[in-house]
Design a protein around this motif. Structure first.
Motif: not given
Length: 387
Positions: A106-107, A326-327, A332-334, A309-310
Protein backbone atom coordinates in the motif's frame (compact mmCIF):
# COMPACT_ATOMS: atom_id res chain seq x y z
CA UNK A 1 30.54 12.25 8.27
CA UNK A 2 26.76 12.48 8.27
CA UNK A 3 24.96 13.53 11.42
CA UNK A 4 21.60 12.79 9.80
CA UNK A 5 22.54 9.18 9.01
CA UNK A 6 23.70 8.62 12.58
CA UNK A 7 20.52 10.15 14.04
CA UNK A 8 18.12 8.19 11.85
CA UNK A 9 19.89 4.84 12.03
CA UNK A 10 20.13 5.09 15.84
CA UNK A 11 16.44 6.00 15.98
CA UNK A 12 15.55 2.97 13.85
CA UNK A 13 17.72 0.63 15.92
CA UNK A 14 16.07 1.75 19.14
CA UNK A 15 12.71 0.41 17.90
CA UNK A 16 13.98 -3.01 16.76
CA UNK A 17 13.21 -6.21 18.62
CA UNK A 18 16.12 -8.13 20.13
CA UNK A 19 16.09 -10.91 17.50
CA UNK A 20 15.34 -8.65 14.52
CA UNK A 21 17.64 -7.84 11.63
CA UNK A 22 16.45 -5.11 9.27
CA UNK A 23 18.00 -5.46 5.83
CA UNK A 24 18.07 -2.76 3.12
CA UNK A 25 19.04 -4.23 -0.24
CA UNK A 26 19.95 -1.50 -2.72
CA UNK A 27 21.86 -0.89 -5.97
CA UNK A 28 22.30 2.39 -7.83
CA UNK A 29 20.15 4.07 -5.15
CA UNK A 30 17.19 1.77 -5.89
CA UNK A 31 15.74 1.83 -2.36
CA UNK A 32 14.84 5.39 -1.19
CA UNK A 33 14.72 4.15 2.41
CA UNK A 34 18.51 3.70 2.38
CA UNK A 35 19.00 7.44 2.04
CA UNK A 36 16.29 8.14 4.61
CA UNK A 37 17.73 5.89 7.34
CA UNK A 38 21.49 6.04 6.60
CA UNK A 39 21.80 9.23 4.50
CA UNK A 40 23.79 7.01 2.15
CA UNK A 41 23.78 6.12 -1.53
CA UNK A 42 26.13 3.73 -3.34
CA UNK A 43 26.72 2.66 -6.91
CA UNK A 44 27.09 -1.09 -6.48
CA UNK A 45 24.96 -3.79 -4.96
CA UNK A 46 24.84 -3.26 -1.19
CA UNK A 47 23.20 -4.51 1.97
CA UNK A 48 22.72 -2.09 4.84
CA UNK A 49 21.65 -3.86 8.03
CA UNK A 50 20.38 -2.82 11.43
CA UNK A 51 20.16 -4.79 14.64
CA UNK A 52 19.91 -3.56 18.22
CA UNK A 53 23.65 -3.24 18.74
CA UNK A 54 24.93 -1.74 15.49
CA UNK A 55 24.50 -0.66 11.87
CA UNK A 56 26.34 -2.81 9.31
CA UNK A 57 27.18 -2.42 5.63
CA UNK A 58 28.22 -4.88 2.93
CA UNK A 59 29.29 -2.94 -0.17
CA UNK A 60 31.23 -3.31 -3.40
CA UNK A 61 34.97 -2.78 -2.95
CA UNK A 62 34.83 0.49 -4.92
CA UNK A 63 32.18 1.90 -2.54
CA UNK A 64 34.05 0.97 0.65
CA UNK A 65 35.96 4.22 1.22
CA UNK A 66 32.88 6.35 0.70
CA UNK A 67 30.74 4.31 3.11
CA UNK A 68 33.42 4.22 5.82
CA UNK A 69 33.74 8.02 5.72
CA UNK A 70 30.02 8.43 6.49
CA UNK A 71 30.62 7.44 10.11
CA UNK A 72 27.25 5.65 10.28
CA UNK A 73 28.16 1.97 10.31
CA UNK A 74 29.77 0.11 13.19
CA UNK A 75 31.25 -2.39 10.73
CA UNK A 76 31.67 -2.23 6.97
CA UNK A 77 32.75 -5.13 4.77
CA UNK A 78 33.56 -5.16 1.07
CA UNK A 79 33.07 -7.87 -1.52
CA UNK A 80 34.87 -8.16 -4.83
CA UNK A 81 33.48 -11.14 -6.75
CA UNK A 82 30.29 -12.33 -5.02
CA UNK A 83 27.81 -10.19 -3.12
CA UNK A 84 25.60 -13.24 -2.42
CA UNK A 85 28.43 -15.19 -0.77
CA UNK A 86 29.42 -12.23 1.39
CA UNK A 87 25.84 -11.61 2.49
CA UNK A 88 25.14 -15.30 3.22
CA UNK A 89 28.25 -15.56 5.39
CA UNK A 90 27.34 -12.47 7.40
CA UNK A 91 23.73 -13.58 7.87
CA UNK A 92 24.95 -16.90 9.30
CA UNK A 93 27.12 -14.99 11.79
CA UNK A 94 24.27 -12.72 12.88
CA UNK A 95 21.71 -15.57 13.07
CA UNK A 96 18.60 -13.37 13.42
CA UNK A 97 15.21 -14.75 14.40
CA UNK A 98 13.43 -12.47 11.91
CA UNK A 99 14.45 -10.60 8.74
CA UNK A 100 12.68 -7.31 8.02
CA UNK A 101 12.78 -6.07 4.41
CA UNK A 102 11.31 -3.07 2.64
CA UNK A 103 8.20 -4.13 0.78
CA UNK A 104 4.60 -2.93 1.05
CA UNK A 105 1.36 -3.47 -0.84
CA UNK A 106 0.00 0.00 0.00
CA UNK A 107 2.82 2.50 0.71
CA UNK A 108 5.16 3.20 -2.24
CA UNK A 109 7.78 4.74 0.03
CA UNK A 110 8.00 1.47 1.99
CA UNK A 111 8.20 -0.61 -1.19
CA UNK A 112 11.84 -0.06 -2.16
CA UNK A 113 12.79 -3.71 -2.55
CA UNK A 114 12.42 -4.54 -6.24
CA UNK A 115 11.07 -7.92 -7.28
CA UNK A 116 14.42 -8.99 -8.68
CA UNK A 117 16.20 -8.03 -5.47
CA UNK A 118 13.56 -9.87 -3.43
CA UNK A 119 14.14 -13.06 -5.42
CA UNK A 120 17.90 -12.78 -4.92
CA UNK A 121 17.52 -12.16 -1.18
CA UNK A 122 15.11 -15.06 -0.77
CA UNK A 123 17.59 -17.46 -2.34
CA UNK A 124 20.40 -16.21 -0.08
CA UNK A 125 18.24 -16.24 3.05
CA UNK A 126 16.85 -19.72 2.42
CA UNK A 127 20.41 -21.02 2.23
CA UNK A 128 21.89 -18.99 5.11
CA UNK A 129 18.89 -18.79 7.46
CA UNK A 130 16.56 -21.73 6.78
CA UNK A 131 13.20 -21.23 8.45
CA UNK A 132 13.71 -17.51 9.16
CA UNK A 133 10.86 -15.54 7.54
CA UNK A 134 11.18 -12.42 5.38
CA UNK A 135 8.68 -9.95 6.82
CA UNK A 136 7.63 -6.46 5.77
CA UNK A 137 9.28 -3.54 7.56
CA UNK A 138 6.37 -1.27 6.65
CA UNK A 139 5.18 -0.50 10.16
CA UNK A 140 8.67 0.26 11.43
CA UNK A 141 9.79 2.13 8.32
CA UNK A 142 6.67 4.30 8.39
CA UNK A 143 7.47 5.24 11.98
CA UNK A 144 11.12 6.03 11.20
CA UNK A 145 10.01 8.14 8.24
CA UNK A 146 7.33 9.94 10.22
CA UNK A 147 9.03 10.80 13.53
CA UNK A 148 11.46 13.59 12.73
CA UNK A 149 14.78 14.05 14.51
CA UNK A 150 15.92 17.51 15.58
CA UNK A 151 18.03 17.92 12.45
CA UNK A 152 15.19 16.85 10.18
CA UNK A 153 12.81 19.26 11.87
CA UNK A 154 15.22 22.18 11.51
CA UNK A 155 15.47 21.51 7.77
CA UNK A 156 11.71 21.25 7.42
CA UNK A 157 11.17 24.50 9.31
CA UNK A 158 13.57 26.31 6.98
CA UNK A 159 11.73 24.98 3.92
CA UNK A 160 8.36 26.05 5.35
CA UNK A 161 9.70 29.53 6.18
CA UNK A 162 10.97 29.76 2.61
CA UNK A 163 7.50 29.01 1.28
CA UNK A 164 6.12 31.87 3.35
CA UNK A 165 8.81 34.20 2.00
CA UNK A 166 7.97 33.16 -1.56
CA UNK A 167 4.31 34.10 -1.16
CA UNK A 168 5.22 37.40 0.49
CA UNK A 169 7.39 38.34 -2.51
CA UNK A 170 4.89 37.05 -5.07
CA UNK A 171 1.73 38.81 -3.91
CA UNK A 172 2.72 42.38 -4.91
CA UNK A 173 3.67 41.12 -8.41
CA UNK A 174 0.32 39.53 -9.28
CA UNK A 175 -1.91 41.39 -11.77
CA UNK A 176 -4.95 40.72 -13.96
CA UNK A 177 -3.84 39.61 -17.41
CA UNK A 178 -1.04 37.32 -16.25
CA UNK A 179 -1.22 33.74 -17.50
CA UNK A 180 -0.90 30.63 -15.37
CA UNK A 181 2.43 29.87 -17.05
CA UNK A 182 3.74 33.35 -16.32
CA UNK A 183 2.80 33.09 -12.65
CA UNK A 184 4.51 29.71 -12.36
CA UNK A 185 7.67 31.20 -13.91
CA UNK A 186 7.53 34.06 -11.37
CA UNK A 187 7.30 31.55 -8.51
CA UNK A 188 10.25 29.55 -9.85
CA UNK A 189 12.35 32.73 -10.18
CA UNK A 190 11.54 33.79 -6.61
CA UNK A 191 12.35 30.33 -5.24
CA UNK A 192 15.74 30.41 -6.97
CA UNK A 193 16.43 33.93 -5.74
CA UNK A 194 15.66 32.80 -2.18
CA UNK A 195 18.11 29.93 -2.59
CA UNK A 196 15.61 27.06 -2.66
CA UNK A 197 14.92 24.28 -5.13
CA UNK A 198 11.26 24.25 -6.12
CA UNK A 199 9.60 20.85 -6.33
CA UNK A 200 8.85 20.35 -10.03
CA UNK A 201 6.61 17.27 -9.79
CA UNK A 202 5.00 16.26 -13.06
CA UNK A 203 4.00 19.81 -14.02
CA UNK A 204 7.27 21.74 -14.16
CA UNK A 205 6.86 23.50 -10.84
CA UNK A 206 4.14 24.99 -8.63
CA UNK A 207 0.50 24.32 -9.37
CA UNK A 208 -1.14 27.49 -10.67
CA UNK A 209 -4.88 27.14 -11.24
CA UNK A 210 -7.39 29.78 -12.23
CA UNK A 211 -10.52 28.30 -10.68
CA UNK A 212 -12.60 29.26 -13.70
CA UNK A 213 -10.34 26.97 -15.78
CA UNK A 214 -10.29 24.19 -13.19
CA UNK A 215 -8.67 23.19 -9.91
CA UNK A 216 -6.71 19.95 -10.34
CA UNK A 217 -3.20 18.54 -10.34
CA UNK A 218 -2.38 19.86 -13.81
CA UNK A 219 0.19 21.87 -15.70
CA UNK A 220 -0.40 25.63 -15.98
CA UNK A 221 -1.79 26.90 -19.26
CA UNK A 222 -2.01 30.13 -21.22
CA UNK A 223 -5.34 31.20 -19.68
CA UNK A 224 -5.06 34.67 -18.16
CA UNK A 225 -6.28 36.09 -14.88
CA UNK A 226 -9.50 38.07 -15.17
CA UNK A 227 -11.21 40.25 -12.62
CA UNK A 228 -13.53 38.14 -10.48
CA UNK A 229 -11.26 35.06 -10.70
CA UNK A 230 -10.03 32.90 -7.85
CA UNK A 231 -6.33 32.04 -8.21
CA UNK A 232 -5.15 28.90 -6.43
CA UNK A 233 -1.42 28.37 -5.86
CA UNK A 234 0.25 25.27 -4.43
CA UNK A 235 4.00 24.75 -4.19
CA UNK A 236 6.74 22.90 -2.31
CA UNK A 237 10.31 24.00 -1.60
CA UNK A 238 13.24 21.74 -0.79
CA UNK A 239 15.92 22.56 1.78
CA UNK A 240 18.74 20.06 2.39
CA UNK A 241 16.55 17.19 1.23
CA UNK A 242 13.33 18.13 3.11
CA UNK A 243 10.16 19.70 1.73
CA UNK A 244 7.44 22.18 2.59
CA UNK A 245 4.01 22.11 0.93
CA UNK A 246 1.90 25.28 1.15
CA UNK A 247 -1.17 26.37 -0.81
CA UNK A 248 -2.96 29.72 -0.93
CA UNK A 249 -6.07 31.09 -2.61
CA UNK A 250 -6.42 34.68 -3.88
CA UNK A 251 -9.30 36.68 -5.33
CA UNK A 252 -8.92 39.17 -8.21
CA UNK A 253 -11.12 42.18 -7.43
CA UNK A 254 -13.49 43.57 -10.00
CA UNK A 255 -13.54 47.29 -10.69
CA UNK A 256 -14.98 49.11 -7.68
CA UNK A 257 -14.77 46.10 -5.32
CA UNK A 258 -13.11 46.64 -1.96
CA UNK A 259 -13.13 42.93 -1.13
CA UNK A 260 -14.28 39.51 -2.26
CA UNK A 261 -17.98 38.59 -2.74
CA UNK A 262 -19.91 36.66 -0.10
CA UNK A 263 -19.71 33.19 -1.74
CA UNK A 264 -15.91 33.34 -1.88
CA UNK A 265 -15.71 34.64 1.70
CA UNK A 266 -17.99 31.83 2.94
CA UNK A 267 -15.86 29.20 1.24
CA UNK A 268 -12.67 30.64 2.70
CA UNK A 269 -14.23 30.85 6.17
CA UNK A 270 -15.20 27.17 6.01
CA UNK A 271 -11.70 26.12 4.87
CA UNK A 272 -10.15 28.20 7.65
CA UNK A 273 -12.53 26.73 10.24
CA UNK A 274 -11.86 23.17 9.06
CA UNK A 275 -8.10 23.71 9.40
CA UNK A 276 -8.60 25.18 12.88
CA UNK A 277 -10.72 22.21 13.90
CA UNK A 278 -8.20 19.68 12.58
CA UNK A 279 -5.35 21.48 14.33
CA UNK A 280 -7.27 21.44 17.60
CA UNK A 281 -8.04 17.73 17.25
CA UNK A 282 -4.43 16.61 16.71
CA UNK A 283 -3.02 14.64 19.63
CA UNK A 284 -0.49 11.83 20.02
CA UNK A 285 -2.17 8.43 20.09
CA UNK A 286 -5.02 9.32 17.73
CA UNK A 287 -5.39 7.58 14.40
CA UNK A 288 -5.26 9.76 11.31
CA UNK A 289 -8.88 9.20 10.30
CA UNK A 290 -10.06 10.70 13.59
CA UNK A 291 -8.51 14.08 12.73
CA UNK A 292 -9.77 13.91 9.16
CA UNK A 293 -13.30 13.24 10.39
CA UNK A 294 -13.30 16.49 12.39
CA UNK A 295 -12.30 18.62 9.38
CA UNK A 296 -14.69 16.74 7.07
CA UNK A 297 -17.62 17.48 9.39
CA UNK A 298 -16.96 21.26 9.32
CA UNK A 299 -17.48 21.52 5.56
CA UNK A 300 -20.57 19.31 5.62
CA UNK A 301 -22.09 21.35 8.46
CA UNK A 302 -21.44 24.53 6.47
CA UNK A 303 -23.23 23.16 3.41
CA UNK A 304 -20.17 22.43 1.28
CA UNK A 305 -19.35 19.17 -0.51
CA UNK A 306 -17.49 16.45 1.33
CA UNK A 307 -13.72 16.67 1.05
CA UNK A 308 -12.76 14.43 -1.88
CA UNK A 309 -9.33 13.46 -0.58
CA UNK A 310 -7.38 13.30 2.70
CA UNK A 311 -7.27 16.32 5.01
CA UNK A 312 -3.49 16.03 5.27
CA UNK A 313 -0.36 14.04 4.49
CA UNK A 314 3.07 13.85 6.04
CA UNK A 315 6.03 15.97 4.95
CA UNK A 316 9.70 15.07 4.95
CA UNK A 317 12.12 13.66 2.39
CA UNK A 318 9.19 13.65 -0.03
CA UNK A 319 6.34 16.13 -0.48
CA UNK A 320 3.90 13.26 0.06
CA UNK A 321 5.97 11.39 2.59
CA UNK A 322 4.10 8.15 3.21
CA UNK A 323 3.09 6.52 6.47
CA UNK A 324 0.08 7.78 8.42
CA UNK A 325 -2.26 10.25 6.76
CA UNK A 326 -5.08 12.41 8.07
CA UNK A 327 -7.55 10.75 5.75
CA UNK A 328 -10.84 8.87 5.55
CA UNK A 329 -11.15 5.13 5.93
CA UNK A 330 -11.44 4.55 2.18
CA UNK A 331 -9.98 1.57 0.32
CA UNK A 332 -7.81 3.89 -1.80
CA UNK A 333 -5.76 4.84 1.27
CA UNK A 334 -5.14 1.31 2.55
CA UNK A 335 -3.88 1.23 6.14
CA UNK A 336 -2.58 4.82 6.15
CA UNK A 337 -5.65 6.42 7.87
CA UNK A 338 -5.17 4.00 10.77
CA UNK A 339 -1.62 5.20 11.41
CA UNK A 340 -1.12 6.49 14.94
CA UNK A 341 0.04 10.08 15.41
CA UNK A 342 3.32 10.55 17.28
CA UNK A 343 5.29 13.59 18.46
CA UNK A 344 7.67 14.55 15.68
CA UNK A 345 5.20 13.90 12.83
CA UNK A 346 4.83 16.79 10.37
CA UNK A 347 1.55 17.05 8.45
CA UNK A 348 -0.17 19.31 5.97
CA UNK A 349 -3.70 20.47 6.72
CA UNK A 350 -5.60 21.04 3.45
CA UNK A 351 -9.36 20.34 3.73
CA UNK A 352 -10.18 21.50 0.21
CA UNK A 353 -13.51 22.63 -1.18
CA UNK A 354 -13.62 21.28 -4.72
CA UNK A 355 -16.72 22.23 -6.67
CA UNK A 356 -17.60 21.98 -10.33
CA UNK A 357 -18.32 25.73 -10.35
CA UNK A 358 -16.85 28.61 -8.36
CA UNK A 359 -15.80 28.90 -5.67
CA UNK A 360 -13.30 26.16 -4.95
CA UNK A 361 -11.00 26.83 -2.04
CA UNK A 362 -7.57 25.43 -1.21
CA UNK A 363 -5.65 26.61 1.83
CA UNK A 364 -2.82 24.39 3.06
CA UNK A 365 -0.82 24.76 6.27
CA UNK A 366 2.07 22.76 7.77
CA UNK A 367 2.00 21.60 11.40
CA UNK A 368 4.10 19.59 13.86
CA UNK A 369 2.63 17.01 16.23
CA UNK A 370 3.92 17.67 19.76
CA UNK A 371 3.63 15.89 23.11
CA UNK A 372 0.55 17.99 23.94
CA UNK A 373 -1.12 18.59 20.57
CA UNK A 374 0.18 20.49 17.56
CA UNK A 375 2.32 23.50 16.66
CA UNK A 376 2.03 25.66 13.55
CA UNK A 377 5.09 25.56 11.30
CA UNK A 378 3.60 27.84 8.64
CA UNK A 379 2.26 31.34 9.17
CA UNK A 380 -1.47 30.90 8.59
CA UNK A 381 -3.50 32.47 5.84
CA UNK A 382 -6.20 34.08 7.97
CA UNK A 383 -8.04 35.96 5.23
CA UNK A 384 -8.72 35.56 1.53
CA UNK A 385 -5.85 37.38 -0.17
CA UNK A 386 -6.78 40.03 -2.74
CA UNK A 387 -5.24 40.97 -6.09
Amino acid sequence: MTRLGREKSQQARSWLGGGDLWLFLTREGSDPAARLVFDAAVSGQAAFMLHRSSALALVANYDLGHVERLGVFGETRAYERSFAEGLAAWLRELAPERLLVNYSETDPLCDGLSHGQYLKLRRVAEDALPGVPLESSERLLSRVRGVKTDLELSRLERAVAGSGELYARLRPLLRPGQSEREIQALMLDIAADLGFAAYLGDYGGPLVCINRVGLAHRAPGDDRLERGDLLILDHALEHAGYHSDLARTLYVRREGESGAPEPELRAFASAHAAITAAFGAIAPGLEGWQVDEVARRVHLDNGFPEISHATGHQLGRHVHDGGAILGPRWERYGSAPYGVLEPGNVFTLEPTILQTGAPSMLVEENVLVTETGARWLSERQNELWLI
